[in-house]
Design an enzyme around this catalytic site. Sequence first.
Site, PDB file in Angstrom:
ATOM      1  N   LYS A 255       0.873  -1.184   0.000  1.00 53.79           N
ATOM      2  CA  LYS A 255       0.000   0.000   0.000  1.00 53.79           C
ATOM      3  C   LYS A 255       0.906   1.230   0.000  1.00 53.79           C
ATOM      4  CE  LYS A 255      -4.230  -1.737   0.839  1.00 53.79           C
ATOM      5  NZ  LYS A 255      -4.576  -2.049   2.236  1.00 53.79           N
TER       6      LYS A 255
ATOM      7  N   HIS B 270       1.696   6.795   3.035  1.00 47.02           N
ATOM      8  CA  HIS B 270       1.055   8.087   2.800  1.00 47.02           C
ATOM      9  C   HIS B 270       1.433   9.133   3.853  1.00 47.02           C
ATOM     10  CE1 HIS B 270      -1.788   7.113   5.931  1.00 47.02           C
ATOM     11  NE2 HIS B 270      -2.129   5.997   5.310  1.00 47.02           N
TER      12      HIS B 270
ATOM     13  N   HIS C 182       1.285   8.195   7.455  1.00 48.14           N
ATOM     14  CA  HIS C 182       2.417   7.396   7.937  1.00 48.14           C
ATOM     15  C   HIS C 182       3.643   8.287   8.139  1.00 48.14           C
ATOM     16  CE1 HIS C 182       0.160   3.960   5.903  1.00 48.14           C
ATOM     17  NE2 HIS C 182       0.108   3.729   7.192  1.00 48.14           N
TER      18      HIS C 182
HETATM   19  N1  ARG Z   1      -0.572  -0.246   9.897  1.00 49.38           N
HETATM   20  C1  ARG Z   1      -1.494   0.597  10.593  1.00 49.38           C
HETATM   21  C2  ARG Z   1      -2.056   1.639   9.641  1.00 49.38           C
HETATM   22  O1  ARG Z   1      -1.487   1.916   8.616  1.00 49.38           O
HETATM   23  C3  ARG Z   1      -0.856   1.302  11.766  1.00 49.38           C
HETATM   24  C4  ARG Z   1      -0.361   0.397  12.857  1.00 49.38           C
HETATM   25  C5  ARG Z   1      -0.141   1.125  14.163  1.00 49.38           C
HETATM   26  N2  ARG Z   1       0.406   0.284  15.185  1.00 49.38           N
HETATM   27  C6  ARG Z   1      -0.282  -0.670  15.844  1.00 49.38           C
HETATM   28  N3  ARG Z   1       0.354  -1.402  16.723  1.00 49.38           N
HETATM   29  N4  ARG Z   1      -1.560  -0.846  15.642  1.00 49.38           N
HETATM   30  O2  ARG Z   1      -3.098   2.200   9.918  1.00 49.38           O
END
Ligand code: ARG
Length: 572
Positions: A129, A132, A135
């Site tokens: 993905k 963005h 992030h």
């Molecule tokens: N991958 C998730 C996202 O892009 C964020 C993860 C954040 N960390 C966690 N331990 N949930 O939304």
Amino acid sequence: MNPFKTNIAEAVHALVDAVPAGKLEALLEVPPNPAMGDYSMPCFKLSKVLRKAPAAIAGELAAALADKPPAGFSRVEAVNGYLNFRLDPAALAETVIRSVREAGGRYGASGVGEGKTVVIDYSSPNIAKPFHVGHLRSTVIGQALANIHRFLGFRVIGVNHLGDWGTQFGKQIVAYKKWGDRDEVEKLGVRELVRLYVKFHQEAEAHPELEDEARAEFVKLERGDPEAKRLWQWFVDISLRQFNKIYDLLGVRFDYHLGESFYIDRSRDVVKELQDKGLLAEDEGALIVRLDEWNMPPALIIKKDGATLYHTRDIAAALYRKETYRFDKCIYVTDYAQNLHFAQWFKVIELMGYDWAGQLVHVPFGRVSLEGEGFSTRKGNAVWLEDVLEQAIEKTLAIINEKNPGLENKEEVARQVGVGAVIFNDLSASRIKDVVFSWETALNFDGETGPYVQYTHARACSVLRRAAETFGDGGDGGFDPALLAEEEARALLKDMLAFPEKVHQAMEKLEPSIVSRHLIDLAQSFNRFYHEHPIVVEDDALRKARLALVSAAASVLKTGLALIGLAAPEKI
Ligand code: ARG
């Protein structure tokens, strides 16, 4: 932390021993009008204990301290129930510059975190993905928090919790097998994977059976089918290659890249534990933990088809981290859209009987939106971050070519400043605020931006170079602090004095913008001094004093920039 405040607290405590010095120090404020003094003690906060009117307390204390003010102060005055203290300019200059020099680049560092471990879960983009701007914000805030905690003596463990598991990988595999081309994926990376994924959804509208194929592929993957596993691993590698490019540009490093897939087996243990503890309920074939009592929808643990979920893997990851790193705090940096997700599973951890549930902290931040037409690579809602960074670098290079074409190392400086602009933009307001990205604002060398702070630091370095070339002195020798009594010098020194407290506050509030805002204040104070007072002057004593100030200010700016993840080039 601030020796002058401590001196006030001790002097006052000697007169009112009913109130401990620490309490008195915490009462101190900075008067809104600097003419009133540098610190003031609101005496109405003492009237209850001392059983006297604030004005009487302030008057008596001022009278007692008039002949013998606290060390470092030249004047004590009572005004409307406040006790105001004015710093002695020479003591201020001497103390601040000496502390900055002695700290040698670590001014503001401390050992408050010694013996404590903090895990920071940040960045955490999703495989296949786009990386963005959300992030990016997580990355920038998380990295700054990591730097700040390390600086204060904590053991910090930075984890990139990659989104590398979930039913979408079934779709990705189907799409690749049907329409994908190995070389294209190798060449175009995540962009091509996203194109295939989008195509899957378009095709699935007319051919819903594709969804079943995708589910079947994901089941294969969960069971460890070698071909599915191999494709998945390839998607992970392709994505990481791209993410690492971004991390390199940003200068970000993690201690671990541990994606959600790492926790699958452990998720099964979590399910068993939840079952044993009587927390699981069935709901149309799915397994959930009910949270009605806390006014939250249930936490989904296992789907109808037996697959684990985001919650399950987060719970498993928290148990693993507690056991492996023995953290005192575990911080999660994400967009506030995930507030509920974290509140839910933090509650589950508590219901499981873990007394450390309170050590889990969600650090939410606001959304980033984009303004203007600079972003030509919009694909749906996705903005390719490497494009943003590359454009920032290019635009910065164009500015340098216009303003300082002879600069050595131009490309590297353009990278440091361009990337710095983007990072600083994300940290310029308190994290919960939504931010709007605009090229014009972010790259403005005069606005409240990263480049402005970097440019101010470079300006200070250039003054020091000029002094060294002309007079052979560079700001680190002996000096007469009494020569730094001008209002502009005092203001700059006071900002430098406040720096360690700001860093500490940023740690306590998990708010890196406290450091970035303070850097703007520091840079503005520096520039006011610079514009008001010539520095490389003939008069030896005066020049040496001013250079000592400039050199210390440059050092604090550099330290602060490093804490929030920005480089401090010496020439721009
Ligand atoms: N991958 C998730 C996202 O892009 C964020 C993860 C954040 N960390 C966690 N331990 N949930 O939304």
